[in-house]
Design a protein around this motif. Structure first.
Motif, PDB file in Angstrom:
ATOM      1  N   SER A 146      50.560  35.123  31.970  1.00 49.86           N
ATOM      2  CA  SER A 146      49.243  35.592  32.755  1.00 49.86           C
ATOM      3  C   SER A 146      48.360  34.262  32.872  1.00 49.86           C
ATOM      4  N   ARG A 159      50.199  41.205  28.747  1.00 50.78           N
ATOM      5  CA  ARG A 159      49.387  42.302  28.490  1.00 50.78           C
ATOM      6  C   ARG A 159      48.210  42.311  29.686  1.00 50.78           C
ATOM      7  N   ASP A 160      47.690  41.280  30.309  1.00 50.08           N
ATOM      8  CA  ASP A 160      46.599  41.458  31.173  1.00 50.08           C
ATOM      9  C   ASP A 160      47.107  41.570  32.633  1.00 50.08           C
ATOM     10  N   GLU A 161      47.023  42.777  32.979  1.00 48.14           N
ATOM     11  CA  GLU A 161      47.793  43.249  34.156  1.00 48.14           C
ATOM     12  C   GLU A 161      47.050  42.490  35.537  1.00 48.14           C
ATOM     13  N   GLU A 162      45.846  42.512  35.374  1.00 46.70           N
ATOM     14  CA  GLU A 162      45.224  41.726  36.425  1.00 46.70           C
ATOM     15  C   GLU A 162      45.448  40.400  36.539  1.00 46.70           C
ATOM     16  N   GLY A 200      47.939  38.870  35.668  1.00 54.55           N
ATOM     17  CA  GLY A 200      49.450  38.920  35.720  1.00 54.55           C
ATOM     18  C   GLY A 200      50.135  39.072  37.093  1.00 54.55           C
ATOM     19  N   GLU A 201      49.254  40.131  37.679  1.00 54.48           N
ATOM     20  CA  GLU A 201      49.682  40.373  39.201  1.00 54.48           C
ATOM     21  C   GLU A 201      49.123  39.221  39.999  1.00 54.48           C
ATOM     22  N   ARG A 254      53.974  44.694  33.019  1.00 55.39           N
ATOM     23  CA  ARG A 254      52.959  44.653  31.863  1.00 55.39           C
ATOM     24  C   ARG A 254      53.783  44.805  30.578  1.00 55.39           C
ATOM     25  N   CYS A 255      53.532  43.954  29.570  1.00 58.61           N
ATOM     26  CA  CYS A 255      54.402  44.093  28.428  1.00 58.61           C
ATOM     27  C   CYS A 255      53.532  43.723  27.242  1.00 58.61           C
ATOM     28  N   ASP A 256      53.609  44.321  26.065  1.00 60.66           N
ATOM     29  CA  ASP A 256      53.066  43.890  24.975  1.00 60.66           C
ATOM     30  C   ASP A 256      53.927  43.616  23.927  1.00 60.66           C
ATOM     31  N   ASP A 277      58.002  48.459  24.899  1.00 63.74           N
ATOM     32  CA  ASP A 277      57.329  47.804  26.020  1.00 63.74           C
ATOM     33  C   ASP A 277      58.459  46.706  26.363  1.00 63.74           C
TER      34      ASP A 277
END
Length: 253
Positions: A17, A40-43, A45-46, A63-65, A71
């Protein structure tokens, strides 16, 4: 470097991300690869995946940790569901580990190892299983010059975790060379990222590094990504188990 052979292949990028991971995902997409971005940061990353799509690339975010085994398993299931296979992986997710050894808490130490070492192992475990079964694959772990040489005091947990990631690279390469799978690592020096900027207080950041680098220059995220792309290509087909410095000549000093 000709990377046309990589067109249509699938690559998973962790820590995608921002920083090196985001840049690498973009470079891989430029080469025609199908990119699965993980973080982890969905916003963010998308957004990174959308930016690749807007430039004509093929990408999606999961999303993955990487510290969570479930995950990581879901990440690779999603990659295979989307593209049918995983040909390459760039295990890039990482965190700093600031503090002198006597001042670290167990939580500080464990956090560095959870992401920088255990996270690499959890990803390797899934990648190696998939790639060995299909009979081909190439993995690049993003480590650090700190994984080969202790540079500064005050970042002991980070240094130790990156040494361990280098060791994992060598073991994985040895164990799976007969399966058609190559595993190598990058050891970046100072790269112009948020992490370098954040290291100013602990170790002096870019200012301290410029005094140590023969070229006197801080590297770019693109310079790291380009070496990872080369390692994926057939031009590096006889390169296995290596940790390659991307460091302006630092490791040569």
């Amino acid at each position: 470097m000709s990377t046309g052979e990589l067109r249509g292949r699938t690559v998973v990028v962790t820590g995608a991300s921002a920083g090196i991971g985001k840049a690498a995902a973009g470079v891989f997409a430029e080469a025609g690869m199908q990119v699965v971005l993980a973080g982890r940061d969905e916003e963010r990353g998308e957004r990174a995946a959308r930016e690749i799509g807007e430039r004509g690339g093929e990408a999606r975010f999961v999303r993955c940790d990487v510290t969570r085994a479930d995950d990581v398993t879901r990440l690779f299931v999603a990659a295979v569901d989307a593209y049918g296979r995983v040909d390459h992986a760039f295990n890039n997710a990482g965190v700093p580990g600031d503090g002198r050894l006597v001042d670290l808490t167990p939580a500080d130490f464990d956090r560095a190892f959870a992401v920088n070492t255990r996270g690499v192992w959890l990803c390797l475990r899934e990648e190696l299983r998939l790639m060995a079964a299909q009979g081909h694959g190439s993995i690049v772990n993003n480590t650090s010059v700190h994984g080969l040489r202790t540079v500064f005091p005050g970042i002991g947990a980070y240094v130790a975790s990156k040494h361990a990631a280098v060791a994992l690279t060598r073991v994985a390469a040895m164990e799976h060379a007969g399966d058609g799978v190559r595993v190598n690592a990058l050891a970046p020096g100072p790269i112009d990222t948020e992490m370098l900027a954040a290291s100013e207080a602990a170790v002096g950041g870019a200012t301290a590094w410029r005094r140590l680098i023969p070229s006197g220059e801080v590297g770019t995220v693109r310079q790291v990504a380009d070496v990872a792309l080369w390692l994926f290509s057939s031009a590096a087909s006889y390169v296995n188990g290596q940790t390659i410095g991307v460091d302006g000549g630092f490791l040569a000093t």
